[in-house]
Design a protein around this motif. Structure first.
Motif, PDB file in Angstrom:
ATOM      1  N   GLY A  74       0.849  -1.167   0.209  1.00 27.24           N
ATOM      2  CA  GLY A  74      -0.003  -0.060   0.142  1.00 27.24           C
ATOM      3  C   GLY A  74       0.666   1.106   0.036  1.00 27.24           C
ATOM      4  O   GLY A  74       0.189   2.249   0.003  1.00 27.24           O
ATOM      5  N   SER A  75       2.029   1.183  -0.040  1.00 31.56           N
ATOM      6  CA  SER A  75       3.153   2.400  -0.182  1.00 31.56           C
ATOM      7  C   SER A  75       3.724   2.416  -1.328  1.00 31.56           C
ATOM      8  O   SER A  75       3.993   1.426  -1.948  1.00 31.56           O
ATOM      9  CB  SER A  75       4.098   2.107   1.066  1.00 31.56           C
ATOM     10  OG  SER A  75       3.981   3.020   1.964  1.00 31.56           O
ATOM     11  N   PRO A  76       3.894   3.484  -1.597  1.00 26.48           N
ATOM     12  CA  PRO A  76       4.937   3.904  -2.917  1.00 26.48           C
ATOM     13  C   PRO A  76       6.554   3.501  -2.624  1.00 26.48           C
ATOM     14  O   PRO A  76       6.522   3.185  -1.114  1.00 26.48           O
ATOM     15  CB  PRO A  76       5.052   5.228  -3.039  1.00 26.48           C
ATOM     16  CG  PRO A  76       4.437   5.819  -2.114  1.00 26.48           C
ATOM     17  CD  PRO A  76       3.817   4.965  -1.095  1.00 26.48           C
ATOM     18  N   ALA A  77       7.349   3.119  -3.388  1.00 20.88           N
ATOM     19  CA  ALA A  77       8.425   2.291  -2.970  1.00 20.88           C
ATOM     20  C   ALA A  77       9.227   3.425  -2.274  1.00 20.88           C
ATOM     21  O   ALA A  77       9.247   4.551  -2.230  1.00 20.88           O
ATOM     22  CB  ALA A  77       9.448   1.980  -4.178  1.00 20.88           C
ATOM     23  N   LEU A  78      10.049   2.864  -1.148  1.00 18.57           N
ATOM     24  CA  LEU A  78      11.010   3.680  -0.537  1.00 18.57           C
ATOM     25  C   LEU A  78      12.259   3.208  -0.560  1.00 18.57           C
ATOM     26  O   LEU A  78      12.554   2.073  -0.716  1.00 18.57           O
ATOM     27  CB  LEU A  78      10.383   3.446   1.099  1.00 18.57           C
ATOM     28  CG  LEU A  78       8.926   3.494   1.461  1.00 18.57           C
ATOM     29  CD1 LEU A  78       8.619   3.255   2.948  1.00 18.57           C
ATOM     30  CD2 LEU A  78       8.613   5.099   1.244  1.00 18.57           C
ATOM     31  N   PHE A  79      13.274   4.205  -0.249  1.00 20.73           N
ATOM     32  CA  PHE A  79      14.511   3.950  -0.629  1.00 20.73           C
ATOM     33  C   PHE A  79      15.577   4.424   0.360  1.00 20.73           C
ATOM     34  O   PHE A  79      15.230   5.203   1.185  1.00 20.73           O
ATOM     35  CB  PHE A  79      15.061   4.948  -1.959  1.00 20.73           C
ATOM     36  CG  PHE A  79      14.450   4.547  -3.202  1.00 20.73           C
ATOM     37  CD1 PHE A  79      14.650   3.604  -3.758  1.00 20.73           C
ATOM     38  CD2 PHE A  79      13.083   5.128  -3.638  1.00 20.73           C
ATOM     39  CE1 PHE A  79      14.164   3.207  -5.179  1.00 20.73           C
ATOM     40  CE2 PHE A  79      12.358   4.777  -4.635  1.00 20.73           C
ATOM     41  CZ  PHE A  79      12.820   3.828  -5.498  1.00 20.73           C
ATOM     42  N   GLU A  80      16.368   3.694   0.825  1.00 14.86           N
ATOM     43  CA  GLU A  80      17.494   3.866   1.924  1.00 14.86           C
ATOM     44  C   GLU A  80      18.796   3.650   1.600  1.00 14.86           C
ATOM     45  O   GLU A  80      19.030   2.492   0.471  1.00 14.86           O
ATOM     46  CB  GLU A  80      17.121   3.021   2.968  1.00 14.86           C
ATOM     47  CG  GLU A  80      16.774   1.600   2.798  1.00 14.86           C
ATOM     48  CD  GLU A  80      16.457   0.831   3.998  1.00 14.86           C
ATOM     49  OE1 GLU A  80      16.386   1.578   5.273  1.00 14.86           O
ATOM     50  OE2 GLU A  80      15.981  -0.272   4.035  1.00 14.86           O
ATOM     51  N   THR A  81      19.803   4.034   2.213  1.00 14.48           N
ATOM     52  CA  THR A  81      21.388   3.552   1.704  1.00 14.48           C
ATOM     53  C   THR A  81      21.626   2.468   2.615  1.00 14.48           C
ATOM     54  O   THR A  81      22.763   2.091   2.472  1.00 14.48           O
ATOM     55  CB  THR A  81      22.269   4.927   2.069  1.00 14.48           C
ATOM     56  OG1 THR A  81      22.096   5.275   3.299  1.00 14.48           O
ATOM     57  CG2 THR A  81      22.177   5.687   0.915  1.00 14.48           C
ATOM     58  N   ARG A  82      20.971   2.081   3.671  1.00 16.91           N
ATOM     59  CA  ARG A  82      21.477   0.954   4.538  1.00 16.91           C
ATOM     60  C   ARG A  82      21.143  -0.405   3.921  1.00 16.91           C
ATOM     61  O   ARG A  82      20.186  -0.633   3.730  1.00 16.91           O
ATOM     62  CB  ARG A  82      20.638   0.927   5.626  1.00 16.91           C
ATOM     63  CG  ARG A  82      21.079   0.185   6.938  1.00 16.91           C
ATOM     64  CD  ARG A  82      20.508   0.168   8.344  1.00 16.91           C
ATOM     65  NE  ARG A  82      20.855  -0.913   9.042  1.00 16.91           N
ATOM     66  CZ  ARG A  82      20.372  -0.988  10.217  1.00 16.91           C
ATOM     67  NH1 ARG A  82      19.486  -0.242  10.894  1.00 16.91           N
ATOM     68  NH2 ARG A  82      20.425  -2.299  10.822  1.00 16.91           N
ATOM     69  N   THR A  83      22.353  -0.946   3.386  1.00 20.14           N
ATOM     70  CA  THR A  83      21.963  -2.145   2.325  1.00 20.14           C
ATOM     71  C   THR A  83      22.709  -3.347   2.996  1.00 20.14           C
ATOM     72  O   THR A  83      23.765  -3.128   3.743  1.00 20.14           O
ATOM     73  CB  THR A  83      22.322  -1.913   0.885  1.00 20.14           C
ATOM     74  OG1 THR A  83      23.740  -1.512   0.889  1.00 20.14           O
ATOM     75  CG2 THR A  83      21.619  -0.808   0.397  1.00 20.14           C
ATOM     76  N   GLY A  84      22.399  -4.301   2.462  1.00 23.24           N
ATOM     77  CA  GLY A  84      23.306  -5.737   2.661  1.00 23.24           C
ATOM     78  C   GLY A  84      23.250  -6.164   4.237  1.00 23.24           C
ATOM     79  O   GLY A  84      24.062  -7.049   4.388  1.00 23.24           O
ATOM     80  N   ASP A  85      22.622  -5.437   4.991  1.00 23.85           N
ATOM     81  CA  ASP A  85      22.390  -6.111   6.472  1.00 23.85           C
ATOM     82  C   ASP A  85      21.052  -6.709   6.835  1.00 23.85           C
ATOM     83  O   ASP A  85      21.135  -7.203   8.008  1.00 23.85           O
ATOM     84  CB  ASP A  85      22.813  -4.792   7.434  1.00 23.85           C
ATOM     85  CG  ASP A  85      21.652  -3.934   7.448  1.00 23.85           C
ATOM     86  OD1 ASP A  85      20.832  -3.945   6.533  1.00 23.85           O
ATOM     87  OD2 ASP A  85      21.800  -3.086   8.319  1.00 23.85           O
TER      88      ASP A  85
END
Ligand SMILES: [Zn+2]
Ligand SMILES: [Zn+2]
Length: 145
Positions: A74-85
Motif C-alpha cells: 500500500g506504499s510507494p517504493a521507499l529508498f534507503e542507503t542501509r543495504t546488505g545487512d
C-alpha cells in the motif's frame, strides 16, 4: 556516515555525478524516502534536475547495490542507503512512519517456512505492522482495564 557519497560511488565503480551525490546525500538524511521526496529534495539542492533523472539515478544505485528499495504493502517504493545487512522495518499503519530494526538472527533467510516446497530460499522480507508511539491512543492502556 564516515564515508562520503562520493567515496561510495567511486568504490562501486560508478561515475561521480552531482545528481548521484545529491540523491545519496538526501537518502542518508532521509532514510525510507519516496522517489518523489528524493526528487523534491534533490531539486532543492541542485536546482534543475528532472524527476526522471532522479528516478534513473535511484534505479542505477539500486542496481549497483548502493540503495535498497522496499515496498511495504500500500506504499510507494521507499529508498534507503542501509543495504546488505538484512534489516527489517517497523511500519506504522496510521502515519506510515518507517523505522529500521535489526534482524533478530544473523542468518539469511531469518525465518524458515513450514514447507519450503523445494525452493532454495535466500531471504525473508519482514515488515512489522502496528501503530508508532505517536499514533497510539494515549489512554488506551487505562481504558482496557
Ligand atoms: Zn504513526
Ligand atoms: Zn531501512
Amino acid at each position: 556516515m564516515d564515508r562520503s557519497s562520493r567515496d561510495v560511488l567511486r568504490e562501486m565503480g560508478l561515475r561521480v555525478t552531482a545528481p548521484r551525490v545529491a540523491v545519496l546525500d538526501v537518502l542518508v538524511d532521509h532514510p525510507h524516502a519516496t522517489a518523489d521526496l528524493v526528487a523534491q529534495l534533490v531539486g532543492a539542492k541542485l536546482g534543475k534536475v528532472s524527476q526522471q533523472a532522479v528516478y534513473d539515478v535511484l534505479a542505477a544505485c539500486v542496481g549497483a547495490g548502493l540503495v535498497r528499495r522496499i515496498e511495504p504493502a500500500g506504499s510507494p517504493a521507499l529508498f534507503e542507503t542501509r543495504t546488505g545487512d538484512n534489516h527489517h522495518h517497523l511500519v506504522c499503519r496510521a502515519c506510515r512512519r518507517t523505522t529500521d530494526v535489526d534482524c533478530a538472527t544473523d542468518a539469511r533467510p531469518c525465518l524458515t517456512p513450514s514447507d519450503d516446497a523445494g525452493y532454495a530460499l535466500d531471504e525473508a522480507e519482514v515488515v512489522f505492522w502496528g501503530l508508532c508511539p505517536s499514533c497510539q491512543p494515549i489512554d488506551d492502556h487505562t481504558r482496557q482495564k
